[in-house]
Write a protein that holds these residues in place. Structure first.
Motif, PDB file in Angstrom:
ATOM      1  N   THR A   1     -13.851 -18.397  29.680  1.00  0.00           N
ATOM      2  CA  THR A   1     -13.359 -17.035  29.536  1.00  0.00           C
ATOM      3  C   THR A   1     -13.547 -16.597  28.085  1.00  0.00           C
ATOM      4  N   LEU A   2     -13.606 -15.308  27.873  1.00  0.00           N
ATOM      5  CA  LEU A   2     -13.789 -14.783  26.523  1.00  0.00           C
ATOM      6  C   LEU A   2     -12.548 -15.051  25.684  1.00  0.00           C
ATOM      7  N   THR A   3     -12.762 -15.438  24.436  1.00  0.00           N
ATOM      8  CA  THR A   3     -11.642 -15.593  23.509  1.00  0.00           C
ATOM      9  C   THR A   3     -11.492 -14.360  22.642  1.00  0.00           C
ATOM     10  N   GLY A   4     -12.461 -13.473  22.695  1.00  0.00           N
ATOM     11  CA  GLY A   4     -12.381 -12.254  21.909  1.00  0.00           C
ATOM     12  C   GLY A   4     -13.536 -11.334  22.240  1.00  0.00           C
ATOM     13  N   GLY A   5     -13.417 -10.151  21.750  1.00  0.00           N
ATOM     14  CA  GLY A   5     -14.468  -9.173  21.965  1.00  0.00           C
ATOM     15  C   GLY A   5     -13.994  -7.799  21.548  1.00  0.00           C
ATOM     16  N   GLU A   6     -14.951  -6.928  21.358  1.00  0.00           N
ATOM     17  CA  GLU A   6     -14.611  -5.556  20.998  1.00  0.00           C
ATOM     18  C   GLU A   6     -15.770  -4.641  21.321  1.00  0.00           C
ATOM     19  N   LYS A   7     -15.442  -3.391  21.531  1.00  0.00           N
ATOM     20  CA  LYS A   7     -16.473  -2.383  21.723  1.00  0.00           C
ATOM     21  C   LYS A   7     -16.976  -1.961  20.351  1.00  0.00           C
ATOM     22  N   VAL A   8     -18.272  -2.059  20.166  1.00  0.00           N
ATOM     23  CA  VAL A   8     -18.883  -1.656  18.904  1.00  0.00           C
ATOM     24  C   VAL A   8     -19.322  -0.201  18.994  1.00  0.00           C
ATOM     25  N   GLY A   9     -19.648   0.241  20.178  1.00  0.00           N
ATOM     26  CA  GLY A   9     -20.063   1.616  20.433  1.00  0.00           C
ATOM     27  C   GLY A   9     -19.959   1.880  21.920  1.00  0.00           C
ATOM     28  N   PRO A  10     -20.335   3.075  22.389  1.00  0.00           N
ATOM     29  CA  PRO A  10     -20.197   3.411  23.811  1.00  0.00           C
ATOM     30  C   PRO A  10     -21.000   2.486  24.730  1.00  0.00           C
ATOM     31  N   THR A  11     -22.147   1.962  24.251  1.00  0.00           N
ATOM     32  CA  THR A  11     -22.964   1.071  25.066  1.00  0.00           C
ATOM     33  C   THR A  11     -23.223  -0.264  24.373  1.00  0.00           C
ATOM     34  N   GLN A  12     -22.409  -0.611  23.397  1.00  0.00           N
ATOM     35  CA  GLN A  12     -22.579  -1.896  22.711  1.00  0.00           C
ATOM     36  C   GLN A  12     -21.235  -2.595  22.578  1.00  0.00           C
TER      37      GLN A  12
ATOM     38  N   LYS B   1     -17.601 -28.569  19.524  1.00  0.00           N
ATOM     39  CA  LYS B   1     -17.252 -27.197  19.884  1.00  0.00           C
ATOM     40  C   LYS B   1     -18.304 -26.238  19.349  1.00  0.00           C
ATOM     41  N   HIS B   2     -18.667 -25.274  20.191  1.00  0.00           N
ATOM     42  CA  HIS B   2     -19.609 -24.223  19.792  1.00  0.00           C
ATOM     43  C   HIS B   2     -18.915 -22.882  19.930  1.00  0.00           C
ATOM     44  N   LEU B   3     -18.993 -22.085  18.901  1.00  0.00           N
ATOM     45  CA  LEU B   3     -18.530 -20.708  18.992  1.00  0.00           C
ATOM     46  C   LEU B   3     -19.715 -19.878  19.458  1.00  0.00           C
ATOM     47  N   LEU B   4     -19.619 -19.343  20.661  1.00  0.00           N
ATOM     48  CA  LEU B   4     -20.676 -18.510  21.210  1.00  0.00           C
ATOM     49  C   LEU B   4     -20.280 -17.055  21.000  1.00  0.00           C
ATOM     50  N   ALA B   5     -21.073 -16.337  20.227  1.00  0.00           N
ATOM     51  CA  ALA B   5     -20.783 -14.932  19.938  1.00  0.00           C
ATOM     52  C   ALA B   5     -22.054 -14.114  20.148  1.00  0.00           C
ATOM     53  N   TYR B   6     -21.925 -13.012  20.864  1.00  0.00           N
ATOM     54  CA  TYR B   6     -23.075 -12.194  21.197  1.00  0.00           C
ATOM     55  C   TYR B   6     -22.735 -10.714  21.039  1.00  0.00           C
ATOM     56  N   ASP B   7     -23.710  -9.967  20.573  1.00  0.00           N
ATOM     57  CA  ASP B   7     -23.633  -8.510  20.591  1.00  0.00           C
ATOM     58  C   ASP B   7     -24.544  -8.049  21.715  1.00  0.00           C
ATOM     59  N   LEU B   8     -24.002  -7.316  22.646  1.00  0.00           N
ATOM     60  CA  LEU B   8     -24.769  -6.827  23.779  1.00  0.00           C
ATOM     61  C   LEU B   8     -24.964  -5.327  23.671  1.00  0.00           C
ATOM     62  N   ALA B   9     -26.219  -4.895  23.620  1.00  0.00           N
ATOM     63  CA  ALA B   9     -26.544  -3.476  23.664  1.00  0.00           C
ATOM     64  C   ALA B   9     -26.897  -3.157  25.109  1.00  0.00           C
ATOM     65  N   LEU B  10     -26.047  -2.420  25.765  1.00  0.00           N
ATOM     66  CA  LEU B  10     -26.193  -2.141  27.187  1.00  0.00           C
ATOM     67  C   LEU B  10     -26.598  -0.690  27.400  1.00  0.00           C
ATOM     68  N   SER B  11     -27.796  -0.361  26.929  1.00  0.00           N
ATOM     69  CA  SER B  11     -28.245   1.028  26.984  1.00  0.00           C
ATOM     70  C   SER B  11     -28.639   1.456  28.394  1.00  0.00           C
ATOM     71  N   ALA B  12     -28.799   0.516  29.312  1.00  0.00           N
ATOM     72  CA  ALA B  12     -29.203   0.857  30.677  1.00  0.00           C
ATOM     73  C   ALA B  12     -28.027   1.286  31.542  1.00  0.00           C
ATOM     74  N   VAL B  13     -26.820   1.281  30.999  1.00  0.00           N
ATOM     75  CA  VAL B  13     -25.639   1.618  31.794  1.00  0.00           C
ATOM     76  C   VAL B  13     -24.958   2.854  31.216  1.00  0.00           C
ATOM     77  N   PRO B  14     -24.152   3.532  32.016  1.00  0.00           N
ATOM     78  CA  PRO B  14     -23.436   4.703  31.503  1.00  0.00           C
ATOM     79  C   PRO B  14     -22.495   4.320  30.359  1.00  0.00           C
ATOM     80  N   ALA B  15     -22.367   5.224  29.399  1.00  0.00           N
ATOM     81  CA  ALA B  15     -21.489   4.974  28.249  1.00  0.00           C
ATOM     82  C   ALA B  15     -20.072   4.662  28.721  1.00  0.00           C
ATOM     83  N   ASP B  16     -19.450   3.717  28.039  1.00  0.00           N
ATOM     84  CA  ASP B  16     -18.072   3.316  28.292  1.00  0.00           C
ATOM     85  C   ASP B  16     -17.812   2.784  29.698  1.00  0.00           C
ATOM     86  N   SER B  17     -18.855   2.301  30.400  1.00  0.00           N
ATOM     87  CA  SER B  17     -18.632   1.763  31.746  1.00  0.00           C
ATOM     88  C   SER B  17     -18.334   0.267  31.728  1.00  0.00           C
TER      89      SER B  17
END
Length: 174
Positions: A55-66, A112-128
């Motif tokens: 499960t995610l230990t953290g995360g945040e919205k960087v923008g409407p699709t990121q 232990k590995h800290l897995l951190a990713y920034d996802l740019a999800l431009s193919a989906v509606p903003a804030d979905s």
């Protein structure tokens, strides 16, 4: 190494479309890793050889699709991480990454590995897409190490101060 650019799956896109048309949103809740090496396909509904899911230990919205997501992988198995999947709270594989020739990292048992990713999800509606995490800052992934360090410091101080207190006739009992 190639950039880690995940491919949105058809199931992930459909879930995002359904969520946006009903006024709801889809939530990323976990990151899965596996050891299969291949070119991802939009029709995938699961990793080809999943070895661990956290499960995610953290995360945040960087923008409407990121979004930025992270988790702590602490598997007891040795394997090359060659595929990564982003999983919704309902178990849908939203996006997947793999490369036929290049692994991401080697997972050593007990490490232990800290897995951190920034996802740019431009193919989906903003804030979905939103994030479900443990509601704890990612720096809590080091809690065990900080507790061990604190214990060692207190024990060292105890060993250094106790003899001085006994010399001064203190009532301090160890």
């Amino acid at each position: 190494m190639s950039a880690l650019i995940p491919l949105m799956t058809d199931a992930g896109l459909a879930a995002c479309f359904n969520a946006s048309s009903t006024g709801l949103d889809i939530k990323i809740a976990a990151i899965a890793v596996g050891d299969a090496a291949y070119r991802p396909d939009r029709t995938q509904i699961a990793l080809k050889s999943e070895r661990a899911r956290r499960t995610l230990t953290g995360g945040e919205k960087v923008g409407p699709t990121q979004i930025h997501v992270n988790t702590l992988l602490d598997s007891n198995e040795d394997f090359w991480i060659r595929e990564v999947g982003f999983i919704s709270d309902t178990g849908i594989l939203i996006a997947v990454w793999s490369h036929p020739d290049t692994p991401l990292v080697y997972n050593k048992a007990g490490q232990k590995h800290l897995l951190a990713y920034d996802l740019a999800l431009s193919a989906v509606p903003a804030d979905s897409i939103n994030i479900i995490s443990m509601n704890a800052p990612i720096n809590l992934t080091l809690a065990t190490e900080f507790a061990l360090l604190s214990t060692a410091i207190v024990r060292t101080q105890h060993m250094l101060i106790l003899p001085k207190l006994k010399l001064q006739g203190s009532r301090y009992d160890a």
